[in-house]
Design a protein around this motif. Sequence first.
Motif, mmCIF file in Angstrom:
data_model
loop_
_atom_site.group_PDB
_atom_site.id
_atom_site.type_symbol
_atom_site.label_atom_id
_atom_site.label_comp_id
_atom_site.label_asym_id
_atom_site.label_seq_id
_atom_site.Cartn_x
_atom_site.Cartn_y
_atom_site.Cartn_z
ATOM 1 N N ALA A 172 0.839 -1.202 0.000
ATOM 2 C CA ALA A 172 0.000 0.000 0.000
ATOM 3 C C ALA A 172 0.874 1.253 0.000
ATOM 4 O O ALA A 172 0.593 2.226 -0.707
ATOM 5 C CB ALA A 172 -0.922 -0.005 1.214
ATOM 6 N N GLN A 173 1.969 1.220 0.792
ATOM 7 C CA GLN A 173 2.885 2.363 0.823
ATOM 8 C C GLN A 173 3.591 2.532 -0.518
ATOM 9 O O GLN A 173 3.792 3.643 -0.994
ATOM 10 C CB GLN A 173 3.911 2.195 1.942
ATOM 11 C CG GLN A 173 3.333 2.266 3.344
ATOM 12 C CD GLN A 173 2.919 0.904 3.883
ATOM 13 O OE1 GLN A 173 2.448 0.041 3.133
ATOM 14 N NE2 GLN A 173 3.104 0.698 5.168
ATOM 15 N N VAL A 174 3.972 1.392 -1.112
ATOM 16 C CA VAL A 174 4.621 1.442 -2.430
ATOM 17 C C VAL A 174 3.675 2.097 -3.438
ATOM 18 O O VAL A 174 4.073 2.992 -4.200
ATOM 19 C CB VAL A 174 4.994 0.027 -2.912
ATOM 20 C CG1 VAL A 174 5.498 0.066 -4.351
ATOM 21 C CG2 VAL A 174 6.061 -0.573 -2.008
ATOM 22 N N ALA A 175 2.429 1.670 -3.434
ATOM 23 C CA ALA A 175 1.454 2.221 -4.370
ATOM 24 C C ALA A 175 1.265 3.717 -4.138
ATOM 25 O O ALA A 175 1.183 4.504 -5.096
ATOM 26 C CB ALA A 175 0.124 1.488 -4.230
ATOM 27 N N SER A 176 1.215 4.118 -2.876
ATOM 28 C CA SER A 176 1.043 5.541 -2.555
ATOM 29 C C SER A 176 2.198 6.370 -3.098
ATOM 30 O O SER A 176 1.998 7.447 -3.687
ATOM 31 C CB SER A 176 0.913 5.717 -1.039
ATOM 32 O OG SER A 176 0.787 7.082 -0.714
ATOM 33 N N GLU A 177 3.419 5.873 -2.905
ATOM 34 C CA GLU A 177 4.602 6.583 -3.412
ATOM 35 C C GLU A 177 4.540 6.691 -4.942
ATOM 36 O O GLU A 177 4.842 7.746 -5.525
ATOM 37 C CB GLU A 177 5.875 5.829 -3.010
ATOM 38 C CG GLU A 177 6.109 5.714 -1.510
ATOM 39 C CD GLU A 177 6.790 6.935 -0.930
ATOM 40 O OE1 GLU A 177 7.219 7.790 -1.720
ATOM 41 O OE2 GLU A 177 6.879 7.027 0.307
ATOM 42 N N LEU A 178 4.150 5.606 -5.583
ATOM 43 C CA LEU A 178 4.125 5.586 -7.044
ATOM 44 C C LEU A 178 2.989 6.434 -7.609
ATOM 45 O O LEU A 178 3.126 7.019 -8.697
ATOM 46 C CB LEU A 178 4.014 4.141 -7.538
ATOM 47 C CG LEU A 178 5.291 3.321 -7.332
ATOM 48 C CD1 LEU A 178 5.002 1.837 -7.494
ATOM 49 C CD2 LEU A 178 6.373 3.747 -8.321
ATOM 50 N N LEU B 21 3.624 0.798 -10.444
ATOM 51 C CA LEU B 21 2.347 1.031 -9.762
ATOM 52 C C LEU B 21 1.390 -0.131 -10.006
ATOM 53 O O LEU B 21 0.745 -0.629 -9.072
ATOM 54 C CB LEU B 21 1.741 2.345 -10.243
ATOM 55 C CG LEU B 21 0.362 2.710 -9.666
ATOM 56 C CD1 LEU B 21 0.435 2.807 -8.146
ATOM 57 C CD2 LEU B 21 -0.143 4.021 -10.263
ATOM 58 N N ALA B 22 1.293 -0.565 -11.252
ATOM 59 C CA ALA B 22 0.413 -1.703 -11.565
ATOM 60 C C ALA B 22 0.860 -2.951 -10.812
ATOM 61 O O ALA B 22 0.031 -3.703 -10.282
ATOM 62 C CB ALA B 22 0.402 -1.959 -13.072
ATOM 63 N N ASN C 77 -8.395 -4.538 -9.675
ATOM 64 C CA ASN C 77 -9.096 -3.534 -10.482
ATOM 65 C C ASN C 77 -8.250 -2.278 -10.654
ATOM 66 O O ASN C 77 -8.256 -1.656 -11.722
ATOM 67 C CB ASN C 77 -10.448 -3.196 -9.855
ATOM 68 C CG ASN C 77 -11.447 -4.331 -9.991
ATOM 69 O OD1 ASN C 77 -11.331 -5.156 -10.896
ATOM 70 N ND2 ASN C 77 -12.416 -4.395 -9.095
ATOM 71 N N ARG C 78 -7.513 -1.906 -9.604
ATOM 72 C CA ARG C 78 -6.631 -0.738 -9.715
ATOM 73 C C ARG C 78 -5.461 -1.042 -10.647
ATOM 74 O O ARG C 78 -5.010 -0.166 -11.401
ATOM 75 C CB ARG C 78 -6.132 -0.312 -8.339
ATOM 76 C CG ARG C 78 -7.201 0.354 -7.479
ATOM 77 C CD ARG C 78 -6.607 1.009 -6.256
ATOM 78 N NE ARG C 78 -7.588 1.805 -5.553
ATOM 79 C CZ ARG C 78 -7.308 2.632 -4.552
ATOM 80 N NH1 ARG C 78 -6.052 2.759 -4.147
ATOM 81 N NH2 ARG C 78 -8.251 3.323 -3.958
ATOM 82 N N ALA C 79 -4.954 -2.255 -10.561
ATOM 83 C CA ALA C 79 -3.868 -2.648 -11.463
ATOM 84 C C ALA C 79 -4.341 -2.569 -12.917
ATOM 85 O O ALA C 79 -3.625 -2.073 -13.791
ATOM 86 C CB ALA C 79 -3.387 -4.061 -11.133
ATOM 87 N N VAL D 194 -4.617 2.853 -18.582
ATOM 88 C CA VAL D 194 -4.092 4.195 -18.879
ATOM 89 C C VAL D 194 -2.854 4.070 -19.761
ATOM 90 O O VAL D 194 -2.698 4.797 -20.758
ATOM 91 C CB VAL D 194 -3.746 4.946 -17.575
ATOM 92 C CG1 VAL D 194 -2.980 6.228 -17.886
ATOM 93 C CG2 VAL D 194 -5.009 5.267 -16.791
ATOM 94 N N MET D 195 -1.971 3.133 -19.408
ATOM 95 C CA MET D 195 -0.763 2.922 -20.206
ATOM 96 C C MET D 195 -1.109 2.471 -21.626
ATOM 97 O O MET D 195 -0.501 2.915 -22.599
ATOM 98 C CB MET D 195 0.129 1.882 -19.529
ATOM 99 C CG MET D 195 0.707 2.316 -18.207
ATOM 100 S SD MET D 195 1.852 1.082 -17.563
ATOM 101 C CE MET D 195 3.211 1.260 -18.731
#
Length: 407
Positions: free
Chosen positions: A192-198, A215-216, A226-228, A234-235
């Motif tokens: 979760a922290q990794v995702a927040s940073e990214l 991030l994915a 679903n977020r991935a 987007v990419m």
Amino acid sequence: MPALRLVLLCLALASAAWTAHAAEAISKPTYEALAAARKAIDAGRPADAVGRLKALLARIGDNAYEQALATQMLGYAQAAAKDLDAAAASFRQALDSGRLPAADARNLRYNLAQILINRGQDKEGLVYLEAWMQGGKATRDAHALAAVAYQRTGNCKAAVPHLKVLAEGKAADTAKWEQALLACQAQSGQYAQVASELEERVRANPGDREAWLQLAAAYQRARQVNRAIAAMEVMQARGMLDADQIVNLARLYATAKVPLKAAELLERTMAEGSLPRDRANQQLLVDSLLLAQERERAATVLERMLSNGEDGELQYQLGRTYFELQRWADATAVLQKAVQSRSLRDATGAYLLLGIAAMQSRQTAIAEQSLRIAAGDDGTRAQAEWWLARLRRLQQPSAAEPPPPPT
């Protein structure tokens, strides 16, 4: 590694402490000997300083305070001479004496930590570094030293606070530390922290392809499929996905139970030419269509794949698809070809389907022969015998209907 250079820089900084207390705390001969050793180090003659200091230590006798000061200076001379093992031993001895002034002892802990960590003695080095950090605000170099040592000892959780400091600001090496922070957070399971940073990184730089990919991946590891998918969509819209990543997105769709989206993505990108129309990608398309219950479309893809040549596994898969569509004659024809292939892994399964399809298309001779072959295998025996019994009933209308086949 920068820390080795810092050992020598700290040596220069430490010299100021000697004149502050030496004249009133130590004898004049000892002070002069220490000053001469210091000048020799500054002049690039550390070996001369080492000799002078060893002679001084032999003369001092049992004066513990002077012994501690001379041993500390000997460590500096040995460090300047690049004899780091000897320097570490001298620094330990000086610290263990408990007689050094507080400021000198604090500086020495940092210097010793640097030597030990640069020598690969991370755990021992961290003991001294942690003690040094308790005495005041840590420098950026100290945070770097701690981060490296904690990472090498496998303690990413302890490294993260130091990496966060290093990843902030606009220093030239910030990007390197950002990557290390993300890797450490991931290794610690802090997805979760990794995702927040990214998320912050891609907001600041939407064109950062690597950050989007990370991030994915972070979302996937955090089980936020679903977020991935959203990140990869987007990419895809921005043309950032290569062929492998397009396949990964298709697999994510299947994981999220939207296989039709996977099939549509694969069909579109193969038509555009951004995804090769090779066997693996077409097989993934077939699998996606079958998961989406799009059997007719799956059959069309399999037919196209078989147009390039005979293949027992593909024929078996197409035969099963025809079977599920109740296209009995088509299933019989293609399964007859499949069972003739020496590369077919599930031959008895293919014979069972062939026997049932042939029976439904009233090709009784083929049906009976195929079912008898299937009845010879433990895995298909029960079902094959049931269908054989039914076949006999159809040939003899007065016979009783057998019970349903086992599943």
